[in-house]
Design a protein around this motif. Sequence first.
Motif, PDB file in Angstrom:
ATOM      1  N   VAL A 147      57.037  11.370   9.905  1.00  0.00           N
ATOM      2  CA  VAL A 147      55.755  11.295   9.209  1.00  0.00           C
ATOM      3  C   VAL A 147      55.921  10.416   7.962  1.00  0.00           C
ATOM      4  CG1 VAL A 147      54.573  13.349  10.051  1.00  0.00           C
ATOM      5  CG2 VAL A 147      56.295  13.608   8.276  1.00  0.00           C
ATOM      6  N   ILE A 148      56.774   9.377   8.105  1.00  0.00           N
ATOM      7  CA  ILE A 148      56.990   8.436   6.991  1.00  0.00           C
ATOM      8  C   ILE A 148      56.408   7.058   7.298  1.00  0.00           C
ATOM      9  CG2 ILE A 148      58.961   9.587   5.955  1.00  0.00           C
ATOM     10  CD1 ILE A 148      60.840   7.837   7.497  1.00  0.00           C
ATOM     11  N   GLY A 149      56.282   6.732   8.567  1.00  0.00           N
ATOM     12  CA  GLY A 149      55.642   5.464   8.916  1.00  0.00           C
ATOM     13  C   GLY A 149      54.133   5.644   8.857  1.00  0.00           C
ATOM     14  N   THR A 150      53.413   4.612   9.144  1.00  0.00           N
ATOM     15  CA  THR A 150      51.959   4.700   9.053  1.00  0.00           C
ATOM     16  C   THR A 150      51.348   4.517  10.441  1.00  0.00           C
ATOM     17  OG1 THR A 150      51.949   2.371   8.420  1.00  0.00           O
ATOM     18  CG2 THR A 150      51.838   4.004   6.661  1.00  0.00           C
ATOM     19  N   ARG A 151      51.511   3.403  11.008  1.00  0.00           N
ATOM     20  CA  ARG A 151      51.160   2.989  12.369  1.00  0.00           C
ATOM     21  C   ARG A 151      51.234   1.487  12.313  1.00  0.00           C
ATOM     22  NH1 ARG A 151      46.984   4.519   9.204  1.00  0.00           N
ATOM     23  NH2 ARG A 151      45.087   3.258   9.134  1.00  0.00           N
ATOM     24  N   CYS A 152      51.677   0.844  13.387  1.00  0.00           N
ATOM     25  CA  CYS A 152      51.667  -0.621  13.371  1.00  0.00           C
ATOM     26  C   CYS A 152      50.206  -1.068  13.385  1.00  0.00           C
ATOM     27  CB  CYS A 152      52.475  -1.193  14.534  1.00  0.00           C
ATOM     28  SG  CYS A 152      51.966  -0.698  16.190  1.00  0.00           S
ATOM     29  N   ASP A 153      49.922  -2.116  12.610  1.00  0.00           N
ATOM     30  CA  ASP A 153      48.519  -2.544  12.488  1.00  0.00           C
ATOM     31  C   ASP A 153      48.452  -4.061  12.381  1.00  0.00           C
ATOM     32  OD1 ASP A 153      47.810  -3.529   9.536  1.00  0.00           O
ATOM     33  OD2 ASP A 153      49.376  -2.024   9.413  1.00  0.00           O
ATOM     34  N   HIS A 167      46.981  -5.429  20.027  1.00  0.00           N
ATOM     35  CA  HIS A 167      47.349  -4.152  20.652  1.00  0.00           C
ATOM     36  C   HIS A 167      48.295  -3.337  19.778  1.00  0.00           C
ATOM     37  CE1 HIS A 167      45.186  -4.207  24.459  1.00  0.00           C
ATOM     38  NE2 HIS A 167      45.254  -5.520  24.327  1.00  0.00           N
ATOM     39  N   CYS A 168      48.181  -3.517  18.453  1.00  0.00           N
ATOM     40  CA  CYS A 168      48.879  -2.623  17.535  1.00  0.00           C
ATOM     41  C   CYS A 168      48.315  -1.212  17.714  1.00  0.00           C
ATOM     42  CB  CYS A 168      48.651  -3.050  16.083  1.00  0.00           C
ATOM     43  SG  CYS A 168      49.414  -4.627  15.660  1.00  0.00           S
ATOM     44  N   CYS A 169      49.097  -0.207  17.313  1.00  0.00           N
ATOM     45  CA  CYS A 169      48.630   1.171  17.478  1.00  0.00           C
ATOM     46  C   CYS A 169      47.319   1.401  16.736  1.00  0.00           C
ATOM     47  CB  CYS A 169      49.704   2.150  17.002  1.00  0.00           C
ATOM     48  SG  CYS A 169      51.103   2.211  18.138  1.00  0.00           S
ATOM     49  N   HIS A 170      47.158   0.806  15.550  1.00  0.00           N
ATOM     50  CA  HIS A 170      45.903   0.962  14.806  1.00  0.00           C
ATOM     51  C   HIS A 170      44.720   0.487  15.638  1.00  0.00           C
ATOM     52  CE1 HIS A 170      43.162   0.929  11.345  1.00  0.00           C
ATOM     53  NE2 HIS A 170      42.752  -0.241  11.792  1.00  0.00           N
ATOM     54  N   SER A 171      44.881  -0.668  16.284  1.00  0.00           N
ATOM     55  CA  SER A 171      43.808  -1.233  17.107  1.00  0.00           C
ATOM     56  C   SER A 171      43.566  -0.367  18.327  1.00  0.00           C
ATOM     57  CB  SER A 171      44.176  -2.652  17.554  1.00  0.00           C
ATOM     58  OG  SER A 171      44.730  -3.389  16.487  1.00  0.00           O
ATOM     59  N   ASN A 172      44.654   0.066  18.976  1.00  0.00           N
ATOM     60  CA  ASN A 172      44.519   0.899  20.180  1.00  0.00           C
ATOM     61  C   ASN A 172      43.811   2.213  19.850  1.00  0.00           C
ATOM     62  OD1 ASN A 172      46.035  -1.077  21.440  1.00  0.00           O
ATOM     63  ND2 ASN A 172      47.957   0.072  21.305  1.00  0.00           N
ATOM     64  N   LEU A 173      44.219   2.838  18.728  1.00  0.00           N
ATOM     65  CA  LEU A 173      43.613   4.117  18.338  1.00  0.00           C
ATOM     66  C   LEU A 173      42.139   3.924  17.997  1.00  0.00           C
ATOM     67  CD1 LEU A 173      46.571   5.459  16.153  1.00  0.00           C
ATOM     68  CD2 LEU A 173      45.800   6.436  18.333  1.00  0.00           C
ATOM     69  N   THR A 174      41.821   2.818  17.323  1.00  0.00           N
ATOM     70  CA  THR A 174      40.417   2.536  16.974  1.00  0.00           C
ATOM     71  C   THR A 174      39.565   2.420  18.233  1.00  0.00           C
ATOM     72  OG1 THR A 174      41.084   1.389  14.950  1.00  0.00           O
ATOM     73  CG2 THR A 174      38.884   0.902  15.808  1.00  0.00           C
ATOM     74  N   ARG A 175      40.036   1.648  19.191  1.00  0.00           N
ATOM     75  CA  ARG A 175      39.261   1.455  20.434  1.00  0.00           C
ATOM     76  C   ARG A 175      39.092   2.776  21.186  1.00  0.00           C
ATOM     77  NH1 ARG A 175      41.833  -3.859  20.565  1.00  0.00           N
ATOM     78  NH2 ARG A 175      43.740  -2.903  21.343  1.00  0.00           N
ATOM     79  N   ALA A 176      40.170   3.570  21.264  1.00  0.00           N
ATOM     80  CA  ALA A 176      40.095   4.838  22.004  1.00  0.00           C
ATOM     81  C   ALA A 176      39.141   5.808  21.321  1.00  0.00           C
ATOM     82  CB  ALA A 176      41.487   5.451  22.122  1.00  0.00           C
ATOM     83  N   PHE A 177      39.222   5.906  19.977  1.00  0.00           N
ATOM     84  CA  PHE A 177      38.358   6.822  19.233  1.00  0.00           C
ATOM     85  C   PHE A 177      36.900   6.376  19.334  1.00  0.00           C
ATOM     86  CE2 PHE A 177      36.414   8.258  15.176  1.00  0.00           C
ATOM     87  CZ  PHE A 177      36.630   9.621  15.297  1.00  0.00           C
ATOM     88  N   GLN A 185      33.379   0.041  17.119  1.00  0.00           N
ATOM     89  CA  GLN A 185      34.755  -0.073  16.609  1.00  0.00           C
ATOM     90  C   GLN A 185      34.772  -0.154  15.083  1.00  0.00           C
ATOM     91  OE1 GLN A 185      37.288  -2.871  18.696  1.00  0.00           O
ATOM     92  NE2 GLN A 185      36.317  -2.365  20.652  1.00  0.00           N
ATOM     93  N   GLY A 186      33.750  -0.803  14.531  1.00  0.00           N
ATOM     94  CA  GLY A 186      33.666  -0.890  13.074  1.00  0.00           C
ATOM     95  C   GLY A 186      33.457   0.465  12.427  1.00  0.00           C
ATOM     96  N   GLU A 187      32.631   1.291  13.071  1.00  0.00           N
ATOM     97  CA  GLU A 187      32.404   2.647  12.548  1.00  0.00           C
ATOM     98  C   GLU A 187      33.646   3.519  12.760  1.00  0.00           C
ATOM     99  OE1 GLU A 187      27.595   3.022  13.510  1.00  0.00           O
ATOM    100  OE2 GLU A 187      29.074   3.567  15.018  1.00  0.00           O
ATOM    101  N   ALA A 188      34.340   3.290  13.848  1.00  0.00           N
ATOM    102  CA  ALA A 188      35.480   4.138  14.201  1.00  0.00           C
ATOM    103  C   ALA A 188      36.699   3.858  13.328  1.00  0.00           C
ATOM    104  CB  ALA A 188      35.843   3.920  15.673  1.00  0.00           C
ATOM    105  N   GLU A 189      36.878   2.616  12.904  1.00  0.00           N
ATOM    106  CA  GLU A 189      38.143   2.228  12.257  1.00  0.00           C
ATOM    107  C   GLU A 189      38.507   3.085  11.040  1.00  0.00           C
ATOM    108  OE1 GLU A 189      38.414  -1.900  11.148  1.00  0.00           O
ATOM    109  OE2 GLU A 189      40.603  -1.803  11.102  1.00  0.00           O
ATOM    110  N   PRO A 190      37.538   3.434  10.146  1.00  0.00           N
ATOM    111  CA  PRO A 190      37.928   4.235   8.975  1.00  0.00           C
ATOM    112  C   PRO A 190      38.418   5.648   9.318  1.00  0.00           C
ATOM    113  CG  PRO A 190      35.801   3.156   8.610  1.00  0.00           C
ATOM    114  CD  PRO A 190      36.139   2.995  10.055  1.00  0.00           C
TER     115      PRO A 190
END
Length: 292
Positions: A147-153, A167-177, A185-190
């Motif tokens: 729990v020290i890293g953040t996520r690749c972005d 396809h960084c984890c930040h992007s993947n998580l945003t699209r999935a959420f 995606q813009g609303e989801a990213e925050p």
Amino acid sequence: MKLKLPEHLAPADATAMKAVKPVICYPVDGLQAPDLVAYRAAREAWRKTHEVLVPPREARCFDVPAGHFFRIVSVEGPQVGDLNLWHATNHAERFFSGKTRALHGTHVSTGDRLWSNLPYLRPMATITEDTLDWYGFDEFGGSVHDVIGTRCDPYTHRLLSGGDYHHCCHSNLTRAFAAQTGRSQGEAEPFIHDVLNVFMCTGFTRDTGQYFMKATPVRPGDFIEFFAEIDLLGALSACPGGDCGVEHSSDTAKCSPLLVEIYVPSSPPKGWVSPAVNGFASLNDSKAKNVA
Ligand SMILES: [Zn+2]
């Protein structure tokens, strides 16, 4: 960053100051320990309700009702996963990796809990089994499930390399959420937040204190298992770094899928009650008054 040669002279009592023994910032002795015996007994007659296969370099969402278990399983090859958690219906309540780190340390394993952000600050999930618990800490100070890293972005990637990678984890998580919740995606990213780095082997270098990674020891069949303390929406990204032994934020590394399995026990763990939000309420009250 610290200069190799400091610009300022040490005071006369520097040695004595450095010799002062540290104290633990957040002693957790006062926290009620999870009853692992009761949790594990509840698994005896459990039933798998569904599973979600997360493709390489992609993310997928999954629901876990309070009182159910979920496992993240290595299925084909060494692979790191980036995990986000939200309250199932109130997405403002989300996993707080910083406070989880302050309470349980840099890496989590069996018996540790994943805590939610302020002002909620309650256990979202409890780790009930971890087949990589044998790893402990290696000679470099590395360990698993950080729990020290953040996520690749893609933003950091652009800063450091100048290139774009989608396809960084930040992007993947945003699209999935976004897909799961019907948000753009813009609303989801925050809503995307710092992760639990599942299976990732990381630490801080002893000489410069820099975040490092090395190839994960996870192998097919290994898993980490959680008990959902509250109704959860999860999202897991199969990191483009694969085993994260060389690099991430590219299509270079060999990547594998990850499997999420959800289980329902025949009855909840004996004595278990879903935790309420944190009892400290004065700031909430004043906020409510301001709104009124
Ligand atoms: Zn990643």
